[in-house]
Write a protein that holds these residues in place. Structure first.
Motif, PDB file in Angstrom:
ATOM      1  N   ALA A 136       0.853  -1.192   0.000  1.00  0.00           N
ATOM      2  CA  ALA A 136       0.000   0.000   0.000  1.00  0.00           C
ATOM      3  C   ALA A 136       0.885   1.236   0.000  1.00  0.00           C
ATOM      4  O   ALA A 136       1.765   1.370   0.858  1.00  0.00           O
ATOM      5  CB  ALA A 136      -0.927   0.015   1.207  1.00  0.00           C
ATOM      6  N   PHE A 137       0.672   2.079  -0.984  1.00  0.00           N
ATOM      7  CA  PHE A 137       1.337   3.382  -1.014  1.00  0.00           C
ATOM      8  C   PHE A 137       0.489   4.336  -0.193  1.00  0.00           C
ATOM      9  O   PHE A 137      -0.684   4.556  -0.496  1.00  0.00           O
ATOM     10  CB  PHE A 137       1.470   3.881  -2.446  1.00  0.00           C
ATOM     11  N   VAL A 138       1.071   4.894   0.842  1.00  0.00           N
ATOM     12  CA  VAL A 138       0.337   5.741   1.780  1.00  0.00           C
ATOM     13  C   VAL A 138       0.864   7.175   1.680  1.00  0.00           C
ATOM     14  O   VAL A 138       2.020   7.441   1.991  1.00  0.00           O
ATOM     15  CB  VAL A 138       0.480   5.230   3.224  1.00  0.00           C
TER      16      VAL A 138
ATOM     17  N   TRP B  43      -4.686   7.953  -0.222  1.00  0.00           N
ATOM     18  CA  TRP B  43      -4.407   9.391  -0.160  1.00  0.00           C
ATOM     19  C   TRP B  43      -5.177   9.938   1.044  1.00  0.00           C
ATOM     20  O   TRP B  43      -6.376  10.174   0.973  1.00  0.00           O
ATOM     21  CB  TRP B  43      -4.832  10.075  -1.453  1.00  0.00           C
ATOM     22  N   LEU B  44      -4.466  10.116   2.147  1.00  0.00           N
ATOM     23  CA  LEU B  44      -5.113  10.442   3.419  1.00  0.00           C
ATOM     24  C   LEU B  44      -4.962  11.920   3.739  1.00  0.00           C
ATOM     25  O   LEU B  44      -3.960  12.554   3.415  1.00  0.00           O
ATOM     26  CB  LEU B  44      -4.511   9.583   4.526  1.00  0.00           C
ATOM     27  N   ARG B  45      -5.997  12.444   4.397  1.00  0.00           N
ATOM     28  CA  ARG B  45      -6.046  13.880   4.669  1.00  0.00           C
ATOM     29  C   ARG B  45      -6.459  14.120   6.114  1.00  0.00           C
ATOM     30  O   ARG B  45      -7.256  13.371   6.672  1.00  0.00           O
ATOM     31  CB  ARG B  45      -7.038  14.561   3.727  1.00  0.00           C
ATOM     32  N   TYR B  46      -5.915  15.189   6.686  1.00  0.00           N
ATOM     33  CA  TYR B  46      -6.258  15.572   8.053  1.00  0.00           C
ATOM     34  C   TYR B  46      -7.041  16.878   8.021  1.00  0.00           C
ATOM     35  O   TYR B  46      -6.644  17.827   7.348  1.00  0.00           O
ATOM     36  CB  TYR B  46      -4.996  15.747   8.887  1.00  0.00           C
TER      37      TYR B  46
ATOM     38  N   ILE C 245      -3.073  12.620 -10.568  1.00  0.00           N
ATOM     39  CA  ILE C 245      -2.640  11.231 -10.748  1.00  0.00           C
ATOM     40  C   ILE C 245      -3.518  10.239  -9.985  1.00  0.00           C
ATOM     41  O   ILE C 245      -3.368   9.028 -10.145  1.00  0.00           O
ATOM     42  CB  ILE C 245      -1.172  11.043 -10.314  1.00  0.00           C
ATOM     43  N   ARG C 246      -4.418  10.740  -9.161  1.00  0.00           N
ATOM     44  CA  ARG C 246      -5.270   9.850  -8.382  1.00  0.00           C
ATOM     45  C   ARG C 246      -6.233   9.121  -9.314  1.00  0.00           C
ATOM     46  O   ARG C 246      -6.835   9.722 -10.187  1.00  0.00           O
ATOM     47  CB  ARG C 246      -6.046  10.643  -7.332  1.00  0.00           C
ATOM     48  N   GLN C 247      -6.376   7.825  -9.099  1.00  0.00           N
ATOM     49  CA  GLN C 247      -7.238   7.001  -9.935  1.00  0.00           C
ATOM     50  C   GLN C 247      -8.512   6.627  -9.190  1.00  0.00           C
ATOM     51  O   GLN C 247      -8.541   6.640  -7.962  1.00  0.00           O
ATOM     52  CB  GLN C 247      -6.478   5.761 -10.399  1.00  0.00           C
ATOM     53  N   PRO C 248      -9.585   6.285  -9.923  1.00  0.00           N
ATOM     54  CA  PRO C 248     -10.871   6.021  -9.275  1.00  0.00           C
ATOM     55  C   PRO C 248     -10.823   4.942  -8.200  1.00  0.00           C
ATOM     56  O   PRO C 248     -11.571   5.015  -7.216  1.00  0.00           O
ATOM     57  CB  PRO C 248     -11.762   5.599 -10.452  1.00  0.00           C
ATOM     58  N   ALA C 249      -9.962   3.941  -8.361  1.00  0.00           N
ATOM     59  CA  ALA C 249      -9.904   2.854  -7.374  1.00  0.00           C
ATOM     60  C   ALA C 249      -9.101   3.223  -6.136  1.00  0.00           C
ATOM     61  O   ALA C 249      -9.120   2.493  -5.143  1.00  0.00           O
ATOM     62  CB  ALA C 249      -9.313   1.599  -8.012  1.00  0.00           C
ATOM     63  N   ASP C 250      -8.396   4.343  -6.169  1.00  0.00           N
ATOM     64  CA  ASP C 250      -7.617   4.777  -5.007  1.00  0.00           C
ATOM     65  C   ASP C 250      -8.552   5.175  -3.871  1.00  0.00           C
ATOM     66  O   ASP C 250      -9.681   5.634  -4.100  1.00  0.00           O
ATOM     67  CB  ASP C 250      -6.742   5.974  -5.356  1.00  0.00           C
TER      68      ASP C 250
END
Length: 223
Positions: free
Chosen positions: A21-23, A73-76, A121-126
């Motif tokens: 997993a790329f985090v 792709w995590l956000r705070y 670059i974010r893909q729908p399955a991300d």
């Protein structure tokens, strides 16, 4: 920073060959946009340039776009305390942080959005989600998803090195996962950046740079 000798026997091509997993943690407007609420920290300066933390993050993400790998792709959201009931510590902290902030609801939502470079670059399955605490595992289904995917290796990038990145590495180790931190694809203020990477490398997880990671990925593909 050199790889700590305790990690010398690890087979990095095997680890980075997947599945993994790329985090990405907090690659968002509040930190990486010059108009963001945390722009004064200066983390955004040079982040998009060659060798910068965001440029390295995006380069590595591209190299890891292989079947079986997952992308988080995590956000705070530093304003979540205004909307959700928390502890007395949460309420005191949010009030202190945001007492001088004058953004409306739309502006506050913008702060927690991924920067355009990542959206490109974010893909729908991300997976893209806001995590509500200091740890990306607290109050999220990430641990369950990793188990369902059959993934134990996490390639960790993002911000802040001394807060959420370190917490992610420490929490992952406690959960029996295999975190690998990409030091030059993370960022915070100095000297905390260097100090925290050293602590992570000494105690919790190997810290490698983007060039080392790319070499390991290439070696994995050649096997």
């Amino acid at each position: 920073m050199g790889l700590h000798e305790q990690w010398a026997e690890l087979d990095f091509p095997a680890l980075l060959g997947g599945p993994l997993a790329f985090v990405s943690i907090d690659a968002q407007n509040s930190i990486l946009d010059p108009e963001g609420v945390l722009a004064g920290e200066g983390i955004w300066v040079g982040a998009r340039e060659q060798g910068g933390s965001l440029a390295n993050m995006l380069r590595l993400a591209g190299a890891l776009r292989r079947p079986g790998n997952q992308f988080l792709w995590l956000r705070y959201d530093r304003f979540v305390g205004e909307r959700e009931t928390g502890s007395v510590l949460d309420r005191a902290q949010y009030a202190h942080w945001n007492r001088a902030y004058r953004g409306d609801a739309a502006r506050k939502a913008w702060e927690a959005e991924l920067v355009a470079d990542v959206e490109a670059i974010r893909q729908p399955a991300d997976v893209s989600l806001v995590y509500p605490g200091w740890s990306i595992f607290a109050g999220t289904p990430i641990e369950r998803w990793l188990a369902q995917w059959g993934i134990r290796t996490l390639v960790i990038t993002g911000y802040h090195t001394d807060w959420c990145v370190e917490m992610a590495a420490r929490s992952a180790r406690e959960l029996g996962l295999v975190p690998i931190v990409i030091g030059d694809a993370t960022g915070t203020t100095h000297p905390l950046h260097e100090q925290t990477l050293a602590q992570i490398n000494d105690a919790y997880a190997p810290v490698i740079d983007t060039a080392f990671a790319l070499e390991a990925i290439a070696a994995a593909g050649a096997r």
